[in-house]
Design an enzyme around this catalytic site. Structure first.
Site, short mmCIF file in Angstrom:
data_model
loop_
_atom_site.label_atom_id
_atom_site.label_comp_id
_atom_site.label_asym_id
_atom_site.label_seq_id
_atom_site.Cartn_x
_atom_site.Cartn_y
_atom_site.Cartn_z
N ARG A 1 13.98 3.71 -84.10
CA ARG A 1 12.27 3.43 -84.00
C ARG A 1 11.66 3.00 -82.67
O ARG A 1 12.39 1.84 -82.10
CB ARG A 1 12.01 2.34 -85.08
CG ARG A 1 10.37 2.23 -85.30
CD ARG A 1 10.05 1.32 -86.47
NE ARG A 1 8.61 0.90 -86.30
CZ ARG A 1 8.26 -0.34 -86.08
NH1 ARG A 1 9.05 -1.42 -85.81
NH2 ARG A 1 7.03 -0.66 -85.94
N HIS B 1 2.03 0.48 -80.78
CA HIS B 1 2.71 -0.99 -80.97
C HIS B 1 1.99 -1.71 -79.77
O HIS B 1 2.61 -2.28 -79.01
CB HIS B 1 4.21 -0.79 -80.88
CG HIS B 1 5.05 -1.76 -81.23
ND1 HIS B 1 6.26 -1.66 -82.20
CD2 HIS B 1 5.06 -3.18 -80.71
CE1 HIS B 1 6.44 -3.00 -82.24
NE2 HIS B 1 6.02 -3.94 -81.80
N TYR C 1 10.71 -11.14 -91.02
CA TYR C 1 11.40 -12.26 -90.18
C TYR C 1 11.81 -13.37 -90.89
O TYR C 1 13.08 -13.85 -90.93
CB TYR C 1 10.72 -12.73 -88.92
CG TYR C 1 10.82 -11.39 -87.93
CD1 TYR C 1 11.76 -10.96 -87.15
CD2 TYR C 1 9.79 -10.18 -88.11
CE1 TYR C 1 11.91 -9.84 -86.24
CE2 TYR C 1 9.98 -8.95 -87.30
CZ TYR C 1 10.97 -8.96 -86.37
OH TYR C 1 10.97 -7.84 -85.41
C1 NOJ Z 1 7.27 -7.80 -84.62
C2 NOJ Z 1 6.49 -7.20 -83.46
O1 NOJ Z 1 6.56 -5.58 -83.94
C3 NOJ Z 1 7.69 -7.12 -82.27
O2 NOJ Z 1 6.88 -6.28 -81.10
C4 NOJ Z 1 8.14 -8.39 -82.18
O3 NOJ Z 1 9.21 -8.54 -80.87
C5 NOJ Z 1 9.13 -9.07 -83.23
N1 NOJ Z 1 8.09 -9.04 -84.24
C6 NOJ Z 1 9.66 -10.39 -82.95
O4 NOJ Z 1 8.73 -11.21 -82.84
#
Ligand code: NOJ
Length: 523
Positions: free
Chosen positions: A110, A155, A345
């Site tokens: 991705r 993004h 996360y």
């Molecule tokens: C989500 C984001 O999509 C990504 O760009 C980022 O590096 C990670 N979280 C970690 O924080």
């Protein structure tokens, strides 16, 4: 600024503490091979994003993104005063990246297109020839290596000229995003079959428009953040419907939006107020985006609508700070995703906040009415915000599956999951993180019946972590940012994650942390 020796000492201490927590605290408790396995057709991949790895900020005809412009103007913005000018230099070194992906043994990658690399001023009257060729070559090389690219259109690197017009808070962005997406589908839709439109709208709208934790750092709490939410959702729906009508019949691809979700745990599960606070948080953080797309009724969730309307009235506004969708827009949004792309996360603890409605300026936090904290007995191996709590992953997957019946028909694909540390290649904590978090995915699938079909690790290699610069690392590969060649080295987690992806099973003993933790610190 922190002194570098102080930072090193703190990190060593944190690594010890964190490893001790792993050893003692219910993590890494599994051993042997997981009871369940991933089905044969389960997708395993790694993820990245253009601004975080490409560098070459002013090469190949690229225009500026808001992150380029803002950090150049405010060099102290990132914690280490760094920027994305060179990053991991993937613009020049993408063949190395492909070799790395091959060495892990996953078949999906991705990645995102930099909007200003393709359309230097954001609009479709000027398409960069070099930008066009760069992504064509990259996608073709991936396919030659038997790696399927999954492409994110946005993004976070908004072209600066469009940010100057208000970015996602400007209603016209819906047209500009559609124009950009049409260029992309025309150029690459013959070979790209899986798309996500916009990455983590909550993070970009809350942090960037409501607060100053991300660029554009607008600090328009409770106003700009909701405009961003609203036009992000409408832009997504416009592009989904445009693809459906103009491209899907012959390109036959799939399109989704990537939503981020923390798990919200009541601080005290026995206190009904805390249970309520956790649910309120999920409504304001996740359902505000998910409900318009995946629910049977569409539109913003009732809770969110009532809460923001009431707060707006109490604060003396003559209209709600949360804009309304028309009936036509509600319809366009409903069902506008072919899969549920989820980034997850960590877990936060929730309790009602003490803020009174008129206590300060309007904000999303105040509307939400919840105080977030962390359980500090959970490991926190790197970034301040990221404590490790694997069961939260299973819970968030279940929450989504239970709340949206549409997910009986379309799958969940985890488009990001990963962990930050300080960059050591002996990254035992990351090994354990992937083992334990993936085990929760297995439990959600096999014991709870959740329809998860894919998983992407965040991230392939150490990269530019937004406001944290290069101070924390998420990569499966270490990147030596001081080296002009940006040497990449596999970490232990690259081997262990690769083993899971290749065997479709988790072998908890594949890589074991050494018993003598002190030795680690002396190395
Ligand atoms: C989500 C984001 O999509 C990504 O760009 C980022 O590096 C990670 N979280 C970690 O924080």
């Amino acid at each position: 600024m922190r002194s570098s020796s102080g930072v090193a000492l703190n990190r060593a201490l944190l690594v010890t503490l964190s490893l001790l927590q792993y050893a003692s605290g219910g993590l890494g408790v599994n051993s042997g091979v997981s009871n369940y396995s991933f089905p044969d057709d389960f997708i395993f991949g790694v993820a990245s994003a253009a601004f975080q790895i490409e560098g070459a900020w002013n090469e190949g005809g690229k225009g500026e993104s808001m992150w380029d412009t803002y950090i150049h103007k405010h060099p102290n913005y990132t914690v280490d005063r760094s920027n994305g000018d060179v990053a991991a230099d993937s613009y020049h070194r993408f063949m190395d990246d492909i070799e790395m992906i091959k060495s892990i043994g996953v078949n999906y990658y991705r990645l995102s297109i930099s909007w200003p690399r393709l359309l230097p001023n954001g609009m479709d009257n000027n398409i960069s020839q070099e930008g066009m060729e760069y992504y064509r070559t990259l996608f073709e090389e991936l396919l030659k290596a038997n790696i399927t690219p999954v492409v994110t259109l946005f993004h976070w690197d908004m072209p600066t000229p469009l940010m100057d017009l208000g970015g996602w808070a400007n209603p016209k962005i819906v047209d500009y995003f559609e124009d950009y997406a049409r260029v992309v589908f025309n150029l690459y839709g013959d070979i790209i079959k899986m798309w996500t439109t916009i990455n983590e709208p909550h993070q970009q709208c809350y942090n960037g428009y409501g607060r100053n934790y991300f660029v554009p750092a607008l600090m328009s709490g409770g106003v700009g953040d909701y405009l961003c939410t609203h036009y992000t959702l409408l832009s997504h729906a416009r592009v989904y419907r445009m693809y459906e009508k103009e491209f899907k019949p012959y390109q036959k691809g799939q399109v989704a939006i990537t939503l981020d979700a923390f798990w919200a745990e009541p601080k005290d599960p026995k206190r009904p107020e805390d249970v309520r606070a956790a649910e309120d948080y999920l409504q304001m953080h996740l359902a505000i985006y998910a409900h318009p797309i995946y629910s049977d009724v569409g539109d913003y969730p009732k809770f969110v609508r009532e809460r923001v309307n009431n707060m707006s009235i109490q604060q003396g506004f003559s209209r709600s700070r949360l804009p309304y969708f028309s009936a036509e827009e509600i319809k366009a949004l409903q069902g506008s995703s072919d899969f549920f792309a989820l980034n997850h996360y960590t877990t936060f603890l929730m309790t009602p906040s003490l803020m009174e409605p008129d206590w300060e300026e309007p904000s999303w936090d105040q509307d939400t009415g919840v105080r977030m904290s962390q359980n500090l007995s959970w490991p926190r191996p790197g970034a301040d915000w990221l404590t490790v709590n694997p069961p939260g992953f299973r819970k968030v997957i279940n929450w989504i599956s239970d709340n949206y019946r549409m997910l009986k028909k379309i799958p969940i694909i985890i488009t990001e999951n990963g962990m930050a540390d300080w960059g050591q290649t002996d990254d035992y904590e990351r090994v354990s993180y992937y083992n334990e978090y993936l085990n929760q995915v297995l439990l959600a699938m096999h014991e709870d019946g959740c329809n998860v079909k894919g998983y992407f690790s965040w991230t392939l290699m150490d990269d530019f972590e937004w406001i944290d610069g290069y101070s924390v690392k998420f990569g499966l590969f270490k990147v030596d940012f001081d080296d002009p060649e940006k040497k990449r080295t596999p970490k232990l987690s690259a081997h262990s994650f690769g083993n899971i992806a290749r065997t479709h099973r988790i072998d908890f003993d594949y890589i074991k942390p050494p018993l003598n933790l002190n030795k680690l610190l002396l190395e």
